[in-house]
Design an enzyme around this catalytic site. Structure first.
Site, PDB file in Angstrom:
ATOM      1  N   ASP A  12       1.488  -1.008  -0.340  1.00 37.61           N
ATOM      2  CA  ASP A  12       0.020  -0.193   0.268  1.00 37.61           C
ATOM      3  C   ASP A  12       0.775   1.915   0.009  1.00 37.61           C
ATOM      4  O   ASP A  12       1.865   1.728   0.652  1.00 37.61           O
ATOM      5  CB  ASP A  12      -0.351   0.193   1.146  1.00 37.61           C
ATOM      6  CG  ASP A  12      -1.961   1.110   1.265  1.00 37.61           C
ATOM      7  OD1 ASP A  12      -2.758   1.774   0.036  1.00 37.61           O
ATOM      8  OD2 ASP A  12      -2.839   1.468   1.990  1.00 37.61           O
ATOM      9  N   ASN A  60     -10.514  -2.564  -6.135  1.00 36.56           N
ATOM     10  CA  ASN A  60      -9.956  -1.645  -6.499  1.00 36.56           C
ATOM     11  C   ASN A  60     -10.659  -0.839  -7.789  1.00 36.56           C
ATOM     12  O   ASN A  60     -10.081  -0.318  -8.746  1.00 36.56           O
ATOM     13  CB  ASN A  60      -8.591  -2.072  -6.759  1.00 36.56           C
ATOM     14  CG  ASN A  60      -7.729  -1.962  -5.697  1.00 36.56           C
ATOM     15  OD1 ASN A  60      -6.438  -2.758  -5.219  1.00 36.56           O
ATOM     16  ND2 ASN A  60      -7.739  -0.910  -4.480  1.00 36.56           N
TER      17      ASN A  60
END
Ligand code: IPE
Ligand code: IPE
Ligand code: MG
Length: 230
Positions: A12, A60
């Site tokens: 991330d 996502n």
């Protein structure tokens, strides 16, 4: 304690890394993907047998189409560019996630790197692409049902054989960028994982940062529900 067998990384912070440099988020994704290549070889050199890397979650797809397209193009480019190196280094590349909703050129690139590295046996790189931990449990359940296996005697360990890849549980889970959550990543496999949340964004999570992480792992006391260290 030995080094972990299965390390998992939630990669991330690519966007924030780029923003800090006044660059578009996509620049961060590019840097992040370069970092994974380099870092994965270092991690395997430490004796780790399985590395699971969260590349793209089922959620996502909610991002702007241009970012999704950029990421998909990057995956295609990288898999064709890198399969020879993984092949040479005897690393088997596999994928976890749903194939549906992925473009056919992405599936082709995934199939290429999988096929080229399928006989490798030094270590496994498990790329989690269009991956969601909850979907993985649902998909595993469907496989159990269609296999005809008696669910009444199914053990937690046996259930894991029905996941996208038949891998050992996660020993050490790292999420970069300071977010303290799993975001639907390998919920089942992480049941007894040691978890570490470094502040550093993924493109900066280099070999030194991994060494630091390993030191932290070695200081942990894994008890698995008992009162003694295992
Ligand atoms: C992780 O970085 C990569 C993917 C989710 C594909 P992010 O894109 O989530 O970066 P931040 O969290 O917005 O900084
Ligand atoms: C998790 O990161 C997915 C990947 C790293 C591929 P996200 O950036 O998507 O997670 P949230 O939205 O912060 O929970
Ligand atoms: Mg993020």
């Amino acid at each position: 304690m030995n080094n972990p067998t299965h390390v998992a990384i939630i990669m991330d912070g690519n966007g924030r890394w780029a923003k800090k440099r006044m660059m578009p988020r996509t620049f961060g994704h590019k840097k992040g993907s370069e970092n994974l290549r380099k870092l994965s070889f270092y991690i395997f050199d430490q004796g780790v047998k399985v590395l699971s890397a969260f590349c793209f979650s089922t959620e996502n797809f909610k991002r702007p189409q241009e970012e999704v397209d950029f990421l998909m193009n990057l995956f295609v480019e990288k898999f064709y560019q890198e399969f020879e190196e993984y092949k040479k280094k005897n690393i088997k590349v596999v994928f976890s996630g749903r194939r549906e909703n992925l473009r056919s050129d992405v599936l082709d690139a995934m199939d290429k790197i999988t096929e080229e590295t399928k006989d490798n046996d030094r270590a496994i790189l498990n790329l989690c692409l269009n991956y969601g931990g909850q979907y993985e449990v649902i998909d595993a359940m469907k496989k159990v049902i269609s296999s005809g296996q008696n669910i009444d005697c199914l053990t937690p360990e046996e259930f894991m054989h029905f996941f996208y890849q038949d891998l050992p549980p996660i020993d050490f889970l790292i999420r970069t960028s300071g977010e303290n959550r799993l975001s639907n990543f390998m919920l089942y496999q992480a049941s007894y994982a040691e978890i570490y949340f470094p502040e550093v964004h993924f493109p900066d999570f280099d070999e030194k940062e991994f060494d630091k992480a390993l030191d932290i792992y070695h200081k942990r006391d894994r008890r698995f529900g008992s009162i003694k260290e295992k």
